[in-house]
Structures are given as C-alpha cells and as structure tokens.
Design a protein around this motif. Structure first.
Motif, short mmCIF file in Angstrom:
data_model
loop_
_atom_site.label_atom_id
_atom_site.label_comp_id
_atom_site.label_asym_id
_atom_site.label_seq_id
_atom_site.Cartn_x
_atom_site.Cartn_y
_atom_site.Cartn_z
N ALA A 68 -1.24 20.07 55.47
CA ALA A 68 -1.53 18.65 55.32
C ALA A 68 -0.37 17.80 55.83
N ALA A 69 0.86 18.23 55.55
CA ALA A 69 2.03 17.49 56.02
C ALA A 69 2.12 17.51 57.54
N ALA B 19 -0.47 15.08 58.89
CA ALA B 19 -0.06 13.71 58.64
C ALA B 19 0.93 13.22 59.70
N PRO C 98 -2.60 10.64 61.45
CA PRO C 98 -3.20 10.48 60.13
C PRO C 98 -4.32 9.45 60.07
N ARG C 99 -4.30 8.45 60.95
CA ARG C 99 -5.33 7.41 60.89
C ARG C 99 -6.70 7.98 61.28
N THR D 234 -8.43 10.16 59.86
CA THR D 234 -8.51 11.61 59.68
C THR D 234 -8.75 11.93 58.21
N SER E 8 0.04 13.19 49.29
CA SER E 8 0.90 13.08 50.47
C SER E 8 0.17 12.63 51.73
N PHE E 9 -1.17 12.66 51.71
CA PHE E 9 -1.93 12.37 52.92
C PHE E 9 -2.61 11.01 52.80
N ALA E 10 -2.54 10.21 53.84
CA ALA E 10 -3.05 8.84 53.77
C ALA E 10 -4.58 8.78 53.74
#
Length: 232
Positions: A65-66, A69, A73-74, A76, A94-96
């Motif tokens: 996930a990191a 990101a 990230p947008r 997604t 942690s994920f937007a």
C-alpha cells in the motif's frame, strides 16, 4: 482526457498465479471504465492458512500500500484480497484512496437484506478470525456457520476438481443443516468457484473479490465507507 480510476488488487500471499486469477475476477466485476492491476506479496506464504501467516501477510499489505501511495494515489482504490483482511486498517490509515477487504465485503454482501448466511472455506485455521470479523460488523446473529473442506489446504493444491467438490459439500451442508440462505466463499483463491456453487445449490453464492470491487465502486459513487452494496 481524464484517466480512468484504478483498482489495485493486493494479494497478501506470494502466489502470482492467484493474483492473476483474482485480477481477472475484478475486471469482470467492474467493466471497462476502470483500470485493474494486481500486486503479489513480496514475502510470506503462498497460501494463508493460519493466524501467524495472516499476521506476516499484514506487513506485506502495508508495504504494498505504501509503494502504491508513492506512485499514483489519486483516483486509486485498493482491494486487500485475503479473506482475513490482513493489514486492512493500517492500509486505510496510510492510503488516501478507498481500501476494501474481501472478507469485509463478502460478509456484508452475504448478509445483505438480513439474510442468514454461512462461510465455506478451506482454511480451518482462520475460522475464529472470520467469526470475529462478523461480530465486529454486527453480523454475528446472521452468521449460521463457518464450514471448512474436509481436507487440509495442502492436500487440495493443484486439484481444482477435488477442491470444488469439497467446497460444494460444505456449502450444501450449510444450506441443509445450518439454514443458510446465502453462501459466502471464504477466500480470494476460492472465489472462482462461486458461480458453479450457486448453480448447483440454487442459492446465492458470493464471490468476495467481486463483492469488494462493487463495494469500492459504491464508495466512490457516494462516499459511503461502510455501507454494503446491493448484490448485482
């Protein structure tokens, strides 16, 4: 031209062929308006069958996930594609974008409309984890049983016909003995059997990967983080 929304299927085990199979199911569920790809855990087990392996896979999910990101990230969303939802809450923190676990999505889809449901799985070592997930979602009263295949997962690797037969037996018992009106397939690698089990038994059988895709799209459409999406 605006880019398509992207769904990334995170496979918490190390089996790349399983990743490919789950990505294929996800693509079928969402159609052409979404970009779908997958990531395979860089370490851990090739098949998650107990709590210790689930905990190791949670670390792998957090790392994947990191990495995503840092890429794009947008627009997604992530799907944690192991039924125990390893690392789900850490990834959400942690994920937007939206993050959905197939366990959570499968349980919500199975319980939709107040139906009694059962889980069928090959991973007996995760039965208590699944029951706890149902309780945390407020679904314990609807969960009729968690039934496992008679054989250990190691005895079913590379034997899809035997695996299907044992899952079907467990599902049949859940319906006839436990009163389940819906069957939820308890595992990403097992999700491909849902349609055939539904045809055999004549009751809804939930493919948790597709349920997670639908839940993710539902969240994008109206921003509801924890509402179940209707069965399609």
């Amino acid at each position: 031209m605006a880019s398509r929304r992207r769904i990334v299927v995170l496979n918490p085990n190390t089996n790349a062929s399983t990743t490919a199979a789950m990505v294929a199911l996800a693509r079928q569920a969402c159609g052409a308006n979404f970009e779908v790809d997958g990531r395979t855990a860089p370490f851990g087990s090739s098949f998650i069958i107990d709590q210790q392996e689930l905990e190791t896979s949670a670390t792998a999910v957090s790392e994947m996930a990191a990495q995503i990101a840092a890429e794009r990230p947008r627009e997604t969303g992530l799907i944690v594609a192991a039924f125990g939802d390893p690392g789900l809450e850490d990834a959400r923190r942690s994920f937007a974008g939206p993050v959905v676990g197939i366990g959570e999505a499968g349980l919500l889809a199975g319980a939709f409309g107040g139906r009694p449901f059962s889980i069928v799985t090959s991973t007996a070592g995760l039965g208590s984890r699944i029951e706890k997930m149902a309780d945390n979602l407020g679904l314990a009263d609807q969960l009729r049983s968690v039934r496992q295949t008679p054989s250990h997962p190691s005895q079913l690797i590379g034997k899809p016909e035997r695996l299907f037969a044992e899952l079907l037996l467990a599902a049949r018992q859940a319906v006839s003995l436990d009163g389940a009106q819906t069957i939820v397939i308890g595992g990403g690698p097992l999700a491909r059997f849902a349609k055939d089990i539904e045809l055999e038994l004549g009751v809804p059988a939930i493919d948790p990967v597709s349920a997670a895709v639908k839940k993710l799209i539902y969240q994008w459409s109206d921003g509801q983080a924890m509402q179940p999406c209707p069965r399609m």
